[in-house]
Structure formats: C-alpha cells, structure tokens
Design a protein around this motif. Structure first.
Motif, PDB file in Angstrom:
ATOM      1  N   VAL A 256       0.879  -1.173   0.000  1.00 40.91           N
ATOM      2  CA  VAL A 256       0.000   0.000   0.000  1.00 40.91           C
ATOM      3  C   VAL A 256       0.916   1.223   0.000  1.00 40.91           C
ATOM      4  CG1 VAL A 256      -1.809   1.270   1.191  1.00 40.91           C
ATOM      5  CG2 VAL A 256      -1.784  -1.233   1.282  1.00 40.91           C
ATOM      6  N   GLY A 257       0.970   1.923  -1.114  1.00 42.81           N
ATOM      7  CA  GLY A 257       1.936   2.998  -1.244  1.00 42.81           C
ATOM      8  C   GLY A 257       3.343   2.410  -1.186  1.00 42.81           C
ATOM      9  N   ASN A 258       4.189   2.968  -0.346  1.00 42.37           N
ATOM     10  CA  ASN A 258       5.545   2.448  -0.183  1.00 42.37           C
ATOM     11  C   ASN A 258       5.660   1.473   0.985  1.00 42.37           C
ATOM     12  OD1 ASN A 258       6.573   4.007  -2.321  1.00 42.37           O
ATOM     13  ND2 ASN A 258       6.772   5.809  -0.978  1.00 42.37           N
ATOM     14  N   ALA A 259       4.558   1.188   1.638  1.00 40.20           N
ATOM     15  CA  ALA A 259       4.568   0.317   2.812  1.00 40.20           C
ATOM     16  C   ALA A 259       4.156  -1.101   2.434  1.00 40.20           C
ATOM     17  CB  ALA A 259       3.629   0.866   3.895  1.00 40.20           C
ATOM     18  N   ALA A 260       4.706  -2.066   3.173  1.00 40.28           N
ATOM     19  CA  ALA A 260       4.365  -3.473   2.968  1.00 40.28           C
ATOM     20  C   ALA A 260       3.617  -3.989   4.197  1.00 40.28           C
ATOM     21  CB  ALA A 260       5.628  -4.303   2.742  1.00 40.28           C
TER      22      ALA A 260
ATOM     23  N   GLU B 100     -22.513 -12.659  -3.889  1.00 41.80           N
ATOM     24  CA  GLU B 100     -22.307 -12.600  -2.442  1.00 41.80           C
ATOM     25  C   GLU B 100     -22.002 -11.171  -2.026  1.00 41.80           C
ATOM     26  OE1 GLU B 100     -19.448 -14.638   0.988  1.00 41.80           O
ATOM     27  OE2 GLU B 100     -19.009 -14.904  -1.153  1.00 41.80           O
ATOM     28  N   VAL B 101     -22.771 -10.659  -1.054  1.00 39.42           N
ATOM     29  CA  VAL B 101     -22.540  -9.306  -0.557  1.00 39.42           C
ATOM     30  C   VAL B 101     -21.288  -9.311   0.303  1.00 39.42           C
ATOM     31  CG1 VAL B 101     -23.479  -7.420   0.819  1.00 39.42           C
ATOM     32  CG2 VAL B 101     -24.999  -8.792  -0.611  1.00 39.42           C
ATOM     33  N   LEU B 102     -20.281  -8.527  -0.131  1.00 36.32           N
ATOM     34  CA  LEU B 102     -18.983  -8.563   0.544  1.00 36.32           C
ATOM     35  C   LEU B 102     -18.569  -7.157   0.966  1.00 36.32           C
ATOM     36  CD1 LEU B 102     -16.513 -10.470   1.201  1.00 36.32           C
ATOM     37  CD2 LEU B 102     -15.502  -9.592  -0.899  1.00 36.32           C
ATOM     38  N   PRO B 103     -18.502  -6.853   2.258  1.00 35.17           N
ATOM     39  CA  PRO B 103     -17.985  -5.553   2.708  1.00 35.17           C
ATOM     40  C   PRO B 103     -16.474  -5.486   2.492  1.00 35.17           C
ATOM     41  CG  PRO B 103     -18.356  -6.981   4.574  1.00 35.17           C
ATOM     42  CD  PRO B 103     -18.854  -7.735   3.377  1.00 35.17           C
ATOM     43  N   TYR B 104     -15.954  -4.304   2.274  1.00 31.15           N
ATOM     44  CA  TYR B 104     -14.509  -4.184   2.111  1.00 31.15           C
ATOM     45  C   TYR B 104     -14.024  -2.871   2.707  1.00 31.15           C
ATOM     46  CZ  TYR B 104     -15.266  -1.105  -1.970  1.00 31.15           C
ATOM     47  OH  TYR B 104     -15.634  -0.080  -2.798  1.00 31.15           O
ATOM     48  N   ARG B 105     -12.709  -2.806   2.914  1.00 26.95           N
ATOM     49  CA  ARG B 105     -12.084  -1.629   3.539  1.00 26.95           C
ATOM     50  C   ARG B 105     -10.746  -1.373   2.873  1.00 26.95           C
ATOM     51  NH1 ARG B 105     -12.660   0.476   8.824  1.00 26.95           N
ATOM     52  NH2 ARG B 105     -12.008   2.650   8.721  1.00 26.95           N
ATOM     53  N   ARG B 106     -10.458  -0.100   2.566  1.00 21.89           N
ATOM     54  CA  ARG B 106      -9.170   0.256   1.986  1.00 21.89           C
ATOM     55  C   ARG B 106      -8.132   0.394   3.100  1.00 21.89           C
ATOM     56  NH1 ARG B 106     -12.442   2.395  -2.037  1.00 21.89           N
ATOM     57  NH2 ARG B 106     -11.515   2.179  -4.136  1.00 21.89           N
ATOM     58  N   LEU B 107      -7.061  -0.395   2.991  1.00 22.08           N
ATOM     59  CA  LEU B 107      -6.007  -0.308   3.997  1.00 22.08           C
ATOM     60  C   LEU B 107      -5.323   1.061   3.963  1.00 22.08           C
ATOM     61  CD1 LEU B 107      -4.225  -3.801   3.994  1.00 22.08           C
ATOM     62  CD2 LEU B 107      -6.039  -2.952   5.476  1.00 22.08           C
ATOM     63  N   ARG B 108      -5.318   1.705   2.776  1.00 19.45           N
ATOM     64  CA  ARG B 108      -4.709   3.028   2.656  1.00 19.45           C
ATOM     65  C   ARG B 108      -5.418   4.018   3.589  1.00 19.45           C
ATOM     66  NH1 ARG B 108      -1.722   5.855  -0.902  1.00 19.45           N
ATOM     67  NH2 ARG B 108      -1.528   4.038  -2.258  1.00 19.45           N
ATOM     68  N   GLU B 109      -6.763   3.953   3.594  1.00 18.79           N
ATOM     69  CA  GLU B 109      -7.529   4.856   4.446  1.00 18.79           C
ATOM     70  C   GLU B 109      -7.435   4.428   5.914  1.00 18.79           C
ATOM     71  OE1 GLU B 109     -11.446   4.738   2.911  1.00 18.79           O
ATOM     72  OE2 GLU B 109     -10.930   5.694   0.998  1.00 18.79           O
TER      73      GLU B 109
ATOM     74  N   PRO C  58      -4.217   6.419  -4.617  1.00 17.69           N
ATOM     75  CA  PRO C  58      -4.278   4.979  -4.839  1.00 17.69           C
ATOM     76  C   PRO C  58      -3.677   4.587  -6.178  1.00 17.69           C
ATOM     77  CG  PRO C  58      -6.428   5.973  -5.207  1.00 17.69           C
ATOM     78  CD  PRO C  58      -5.542   7.056  -4.679  1.00 17.69           C
ATOM     79  N   ALA C  59      -3.344   3.322  -6.311  1.00 19.23           N
ATOM     80  CA  ALA C  59      -2.795   2.802  -7.563  1.00 19.23           C
ATOM     81  C   ALA C  59      -3.884   2.777  -8.632  1.00 19.23           C
ATOM     82  CB  ALA C  59      -2.238   1.399  -7.335  1.00 19.23           C
ATOM     83  N   ARG C  60      -3.456   2.731  -9.897  1.00 19.54           N
ATOM     84  CA  ARG C  60      -4.417   2.721 -10.993  1.00 19.54           C
ATOM     85  C   ARG C  60      -5.280   1.468 -10.936  1.00 19.54           C
ATOM     86  NH1 ARG C  60      -2.231   3.705 -16.967  1.00 19.54           N
ATOM     87  NH2 ARG C  60      -1.814   5.714 -15.952  1.00 19.54           N
ATOM     88  N   HIS C  61      -4.661   0.327 -10.654  1.00 19.32           N
ATOM     89  CA  HIS C  61      -5.403  -0.936 -10.574  1.00 19.32           C
ATOM     90  C   HIS C  61      -5.301  -1.464  -9.145  1.00 19.32           C
ATOM     91  CE1 HIS C  61      -5.900  -1.027 -14.887  1.00 19.32           C
ATOM     92  NE2 HIS C  61      -4.583  -0.829 -15.042  1.00 19.32           N
ATOM     93  N   GLU C  62      -6.363  -1.261  -8.393  1.00 20.20           N
ATOM     94  CA  GLU C  62      -6.381  -1.759  -7.020  1.00 20.20           C
ATOM     95  C   GLU C  62      -6.859  -3.205  -6.992  1.00 20.20           C
ATOM     96  OE1 GLU C  62      -7.301   1.723  -3.955  1.00 20.20           O
ATOM     97  OE2 GLU C  62      -8.875   1.549  -5.476  1.00 20.20           O
TER      98      GLU C  62
ATOM     99  N   LEU D 268     -10.069  -6.598   1.704  1.00 20.00           N
ATOM    100  CA  LEU D 268      -9.089  -5.571   2.043  1.00 20.00           C
ATOM    101  C   LEU D 268      -8.502  -5.044   0.733  1.00 20.00           C
ATOM    102  CD1 LEU D 268      -7.251  -7.347   5.018  1.00 20.00           C
ATOM    103  CD2 LEU D 268      -9.238  -5.829   5.100  1.00 20.00           C
ATOM    104  N   VAL D 269      -8.700  -3.777   0.478  1.00 18.21           N
ATOM    105  CA  VAL D 269      -8.244  -3.174  -0.774  1.00 18.21           C
ATOM    106  C   VAL D 269      -6.790  -2.736  -0.625  1.00 18.21           C
ATOM    107  CG1 VAL D 269      -8.637  -1.350  -2.461  1.00 18.21           C
ATOM    108  CG2 VAL D 269     -10.574  -2.401  -1.287  1.00 18.21           C
ATOM    109  N   VAL D 270      -5.936  -3.189  -1.562  1.00 16.04           N
ATOM    110  CA  VAL D 270      -4.501  -2.889  -1.521  1.00 16.04           C
ATOM    111  C   VAL D 270      -4.046  -2.441  -2.905  1.00 16.04           C
ATOM    112  CG1 VAL D 270      -4.125  -4.560   0.318  1.00 16.04           C
ATOM    113  CG2 VAL D 270      -3.835  -5.272  -2.052  1.00 16.04           C
ATOM    114  N   ASP D 271      -2.825  -1.899  -2.968  1.00 17.27           N
ATOM    115  CA  ASP D 271      -2.276  -1.443  -4.253  1.00 17.27           C
ATOM    116  C   ASP D 271      -1.603  -2.572  -5.018  1.00 17.27           C
ATOM    117  OD1 ASP D 271      -3.154   1.042  -3.541  1.00 17.27           O
ATOM    118  OD2 ASP D 271      -1.186   1.790  -2.925  1.00 17.27           O
TER     119      ASP D 271
END
Length: 737
Positions: free
Chosen positions: A596-600, A631-640, A648-652, A666-669
C-alpha cells in the motif's frame, strides 16, 4: 545433597503420574471396574513411592505406602473399589499432590498438611483391618479341619484354574531390610517349618553395577514353589516383620489363571523369554522348561510351532497364562521402544531453537533478494532450494511445540466432579477433539480462561435437577468441550444444555449500569457480548463460584492477548455455546504480502480466500461493499485505515479474507506473494492498536506490519455500531455481525 536437576526430574515425573492416577480414579469412581485401570493406579503409586524412597522423602513414602497397601488388596479381589473408596483415593491423590508441591518448592509440609495425611492414613488402614478380619462365618466350627481347606477361596467357574498343587510365593525385599536388622533368607528358612520348598529362584535383576552398589541395601528377591498344608494366613504371618518394606504375593494351590496373569504383569520391567516368565511366576519348573525346549527343537524352531503352543498342547500351562506372558513380553518391548523414542527437552531450549529458525528465515529471505537482484540463475535456484529446506526446518521446529489439547481438557473431569458436588447438580462432561494440536504456549495460557468458562456454565448455565425435569429435560446436565481446526485457527467450544441467556435481563442490566442507552436496538449477538463487559453480572445471588461480575472480562482480555477472539451463541431454554478462536502458533506463520503505497503489510495466509481486481466488480453504496459473484462482501481500503499518504494505484486489488463465519475484502495497491513471516511483538506504545498483530523483518531489512484480521474486523464492527460506516453483513446471508 540431592542435585537439583535430579529432584526436578522427580517432581515432573510425579506430576505426570498423578495426572494419570487422577484420570483413572475418576473413571473408577463411575463404577468402571476395569482391572487394567486399577493396575494403572497401583503402578503410579508404587512408582512414586519407589522414587521418593531413593530421595529420602519419608513423608511421601509413608503416605504412599498406606495407599499402595489398600490398592494391592483391591487388585487381589479382597476389596472392592466402590465409589466411596474411589472418593477416598481422590482425597489421597490431592494430599500426595500437595506433598510433591512442597518437594518442588523445597519446603517442609505444614502441621495442617501433616495432620491431614495422618487422618487419611488412618482411613486407609481401616480398610486393611476390615479386609483382614473377613473370615467365613463357619470358620470357628471347622477349626479342627485340616488347614488346607481353610486356604480354599471361592472361585468363578468361568475362570480357568492353574493345575498345580503347590503354593507360589513372589518375594521382593525392600532396600532397608538389612538396615532394619533382618535377614531375607531367614524368612525363606522359616517356611520349612510349614512345608517344603520344591523350587527356589533367586531374583537378582535389581542389583546395580558394582560401582553403584550400596553394601547396606538389599536387592534380593525370590520366586518360590512351596508344598504345604498350611493356610494362607499362616504363611502370610511369617513375613509380618518386613511387610511394610517388601512386596509379597502369595498364590494358593490351584489358583485362578487371572491371579497368575496379575502376577506376570507385576514382574520387573525387563526383556525375558516366554519360558523365563512362566518359571518366574511359578507355573512352570526349570525341568519342565528344559523338556519343552528339547521337544521344540524337534520341530527345528519352526515359527509355526512356538513354545507357547507346545506348552498348551502338553497341558503344562493354561492358555490364559501363556497369553498373559506373551502380553508381558510385548508390553516390555513397547515400553522400551517408547522410552527410546522420547526425550525431555527444556522449554527454554525449544524457544531458543524457534528464535534461531526465525532468524534463519529472515537471513534466507535476504539472500533470496540479493540473488534476484543479481539475476544469477544458478544462485536463484540455490536460494530456492535453501528456502524449501528452511521451510521444512521451520515446520519441524514448530511441530516440536505442538501439543494435544486433550490433556488440558481431561483436567476438567476433576473440576466438573468437584463443582457439581458443591452445587448439588448431576453434570456429565463430554470431551471431543482432544487430539487437536496447538502451540504449547497457547495451551498453557488458555487453561485459566477455560476454567472460568466451565465453572460459569455449571453455576449459571445448567439448571437444578428439579427445574430441568419441569422443563422436560433429563435430570443430568451435559457440559461439552470440543476443539477443531478451522481456517488456520483452532476453535475451542464450551457448550451446555442449560437454560441459555435471558436477553431481556441482560439488556435491562446493561441499561441500568449505563452500558447501553435507553431504547437502543441491539442484535442478539451484541446483547450476548455484553456479559464480557467489566463488572457485568446477571446473577441474583453471589456464590463461591460466581456472581460478582469478575472474570468474563478477564477471560476476553486473556484470549485477545493471544491474538484470539471469543464469541457466544445462546438459545433461551436450550443452552449456550462459547466459542474461542485462537492462532495455531504465536511464532512463525505463512503470510501473504501486499503493498500500500511504499509500505508493505503481511496478511496471515490461512485467512486469505482469494484475490480479485477491484475494477472488475460492481461496488455498492458509497463503495463500502460489492457484489462478489452474488455474495454481498464488505470491504475496507487499507490506505484509508492506516492513513497512508498519496493517491491509490491505478489498478487496485481486493484480498478476500475469512475469519470464522465472517468474510471481508481488504483493498490494496499491490499483491507481492507468499512470504514466511516471523512474528515480532509490538512495543507497549502500540498495544492500543487493534488492527496490527506485530511486525516482521523483510529480506531487505525493512519492516512490514502484520495485519491482525480479527482485530481489524472487530474495529470496523465497532465503527459500524457508532454509525461511521455501513454495516458488515455475514458472508452469503445478509445478516449483521
């Protein structure tokens, strides 16, 4: 002066023996009259007594000797192990455990402990005096009859009789016989006054190497075939002066085969041929054995004609005795094999090994990174082989720490017994999944929370017998302990068939204490989870077990400290189930690395279900959940969530994770692949961070945070309850968490 390491080994072994003894006694208390279980209890007591004698622990020896004497009479059939006697032995077990505790602490038993031991010895010896006084009612009328008739005992027709008219005496003199001024052979000579010794075998197996021999200690034993018309009491009286220090077994003429079987089981643990065992137990003379060996030689040592078969054919030994001797041979071999395959390892040394393996994994990852940067094909292949080997070493090292949870579960048999008696309830404990393995550290730390949950279920959950009958339930309540693996975690369930939780009462108490606002609408699960709040209790009365609101919050904190979670399901009138979910190990895991960004970040691989590209799926309201193949799936961006700067990256991508029944994305880059992860604990400064479970060091030397999936989901659920984000539904069913 006894070396500390030897004494420590003695304490550890005694604790193991006492655990086995307690398990056996609890089985016997339920009217399970299994001779093998009785023998196991006797062997445990006998081993503790012998080991304590070597260390000069007289209080332990004195007390264990009284218990051993009564157990010997139970084994011989002179006493019946009923529930009352079993309960007395459970008290004796507890006292013996207390004595061993003093040995471990290096302290002397208190006066109270000494008095308790004396009282228990008196109660045990009462059984000895009663059994010795039991004589046939008409024995006085027939005192003029030959003594041989008085020796006859009632025998079951279904049990084979060993066809010998000789008595058999098995004698093992104690090490202090010489010091007490006794001559072992004088007792043998005294037998001549009552009859004639037909065969005598001197047993010298206990004699140690010359360098270790104590000239004042006795190592002798005898196996004697004795021809006499005297009764058993007269023969037994010869050994009155040494009875407390010696092992003495006397078998009358034509005894039951089962008595010889028991004697065979008591022979010293050493490898012996079949013929040697039968000679030592008195069912075969050396001359008969020589004749049989000559007869067997005619068959050319044909394995299809074993010596046991020849003995039975010649009607020299009954089949049950031969089978017992063969079983003894197998037992000795199995025990030696088991002893040879086991070794005690200090837990600290094992922890050090795990730490070194962790450092090896980090170093291996660094080497692999250098190889890929250098672009050398041979070096890359070599590091790949090294990585596979390191992974095998890791799995083997972690396997050394894995133990079965069954030993922890079995301890609750005693807890349920004692607490049910205290409460006046009849409760049955059902254990399943005892062979489920998890990390030794986790097992050690889960004992106290489980104890509280079990006691709470028995006190608050399971109703009194009268109320159960009124509700159409069996009078006996059932408490279940179960364990199983699920998605890289171990799940431990504590369930009961009691009255369940009263939602209205819990909610009312919560409103009264200000935990919930008046008129608030909560789900059933939210209401049930209120019992884990500090100081919360719905008990109308305070008992010795519970009712003060102290404990359930501690249970939850202790489980969360192990990176676990606790959940509760209940049906009013039918019972409750508390479900604890824990990681298999706290040291090294397989991880899935994301960027996520420059972090792992590292996500535990066992919780990863799949990875999909975010743009490939239609998202719903506000981009907080999506439709994943219906299937209804909630998600969260780790960046936020972690406040990572930058766009964010062009293709998440979405990493779909599962924890128990819950799924989320979990949305990541970037997706960076699998990674062996050495878990390093966070410092005190980060203890309040619920969504990070630790960190690991990458091959480049950089730090990557480990995502605590259960903690992250719990934090999102907390925010949902506060109205900050949309509610998370359960996977596939649209129910709220």
């Amino acid at each position: 002066m006894i070396p500390d390491e030897y004494l420590q080994t003695f304490v550890v072994e005694c604790k193991e023996l006492l655990e086995h003894m307690e398990e056996a006694l609890l089985i016997v208390e339920q009217a399970e009259q299994d001779p093998e279980i009785i023998n196991a209890i006797f062997r445990a007591a006998h081993t503790i007594k012998g080991s304590a004698g070597m260390f000069g622990l007289d209080p332990v020896v004195e007390f264990t000797h009284a218990a051993e004497s009564v157990l010997d009479r139970v084994r011989s059939g002179e006493l019946t192990m009923n529930a009352l006697l079993a309960a007395l032995f459970i008290e004796a077990h507890d006292h013996l455990k207390e004595l061993i505790g003093h040995v471990a602490e290096g302290s002397h038993p208190t006066e109270t402990t000494h008095n308790q031991g004396k009282t228990l010895i008196d109660r045990l010896e009462a059984y000895l005096s009663e059994s010795q006084a039991e004589l046939p009612e008409d024995s006085a009328k027939h005192s003029e009859m030959p003594a041989l008739h008085a020796a006859n005992v009632e025998r079951e027709h279904s049990d084979a009789i060993v066809g010998t008219d000789l008595w058999h005496l098995s004698l093992r003199f104690g090490p202090d016989v010489f010091r007490n001024g006794m001559d072992p052979f004088s007792f043998v000579r005294c037998l001549a006054s009552l009859g004639s010794i037909e065969e005598l075998v001197t047993v010298i197996d206990a004699i140690p190497p010359a360098a270790q021999m104590d000239p004042e200690s006795c190592y002798l034993g005898f196996e004697i075939s004795f021809n006499s018309a005297a009764d058993k009491l007269a023969i037994d009286n010869i050994f009155n002066f040494v009875r407390s220090d010696c092992f003495i077994r006397i078998l009358p003429p034509r005894s039951k085969a089962s008595e010889y079987q028991r004697l065979i089981q008591e022979l010293p643990e050493q490898e012996m041929r079949l013929g040697e065992i039968l000679v030592k137990c008195g069912t075969l003379t050396p001359e008969e054995l020589d004749n049989i060996l000559r007869l067997q030689s005619q068959y050319g040592d044909d394995p299809q004609r074993p010596i046991g078969e020849v003995l039975v054919e010649q009607q020299l030994v009954s089949p049950p005795v031969v089978e017992a001797a063969l079983a003894k041979q197998k037992q000795v071999k199995d025990n030696k094999k088991s002893e040879a395959s086991l070794i005690r390892v200090d837990a600290e040394k094992l922890d050090e090994l795990i730490n070194l393996v962790g450092e090896l994994i980090i170093a291996g990852a660094g080497t692999n990174l250098i190889a890929r940067r250098a672009g050398m094909a041979e070096l890359i292949e070599s590091t790949a082989t090294l990585s596979r080997l390191v992974e095998d070493v890791r799995d083997s090292a972690l396997a050394l720490r894995m133990v079965q949870i069954g030993a922890t579960f079995n301890r609750f048999t005693r807890v349920v017994r004692d607490v049910s008696k205290e409460l006046g309830k009849d409760i049955d404990l059902v254990i399943s999944g005892g062979d489920t393995e998890l990390d030794k550290t986790v097992v050690e730390k889960i004992g106290d929370p489980l104890t509280h949950l079990v006691r709470n279920s028995m006190d608050h959950g399971i109703e009194a017998a009268e109320l159960r009958l009124a509700r159409g339930k069996p009078a006996k309540g059932t408490l279940k302990l179960n364990a199983y693996h699920d998605a890289g975690s171990i799940v431990i369930e504590v369930s009961d068939d009691g009255g369940g939780l009263n939602k209205e009462k819990i909610l009312s108490k919560a409103v009264e204490r200000g935990l919930v606002a008046e008129g608030a609408v909560l789900s059933d699960k939210d209401i049930y989870n209120l019992i884990f709040e500090a100081g919360f209790s719905t008990a109308d009365t305070v008992s010795n077990l519970s009712g003060r609101g102290v404990g359930m919050d501690v249970v939850k904190r202790n489980i969360q400290a192990l990176r676990g979670s606790v959940d509760l399901d209940s049906v009013e009138g039918r019972g409750s189930t508390i479900r604890i979910r824990l990681p298999l190990t706290l040291a090294i895991i397989d991880g899935f690395m994301v960027g996520v960004g420059n972090a792992a970040y590292v996500i535990p691989l066992d919780m990863v279900v799949e990875c999909v590209e975010l743009s490939a799926w239609d998202s719903g309201e506000g981009g907080q959940y999506l439709n994943l193949r219906g299937e209804v799936l909630p998600y969260r961006r780790l960046r936020e969530h972690f406040g990572v700067t930058g766009g964010p990256a062009r293709h998440e991508n979405i990493v779909v994770v599962r924890y128990g029944e819950h799924k989320a994305g979990l949305v990541v880059d970037k997706l960076m692949g699998e990674f062996q992860t050495v878990i390093k604990p966070l410092g005190k400064l980060f203890r309040s961070e619920k969504s990070i479970g630790g960190f690991t060091i990458l091959g480049s030397g950089e730090v990557a945070l480990i995502v605590d999936v259960p903690g992250l989901m719990g934090q999102i659920e907390y925010e949902r309850a506060a109205g900050e984000i949309v509610s998370f539904p359960r996977s596939g069913v649209g129910m709220q968490w």
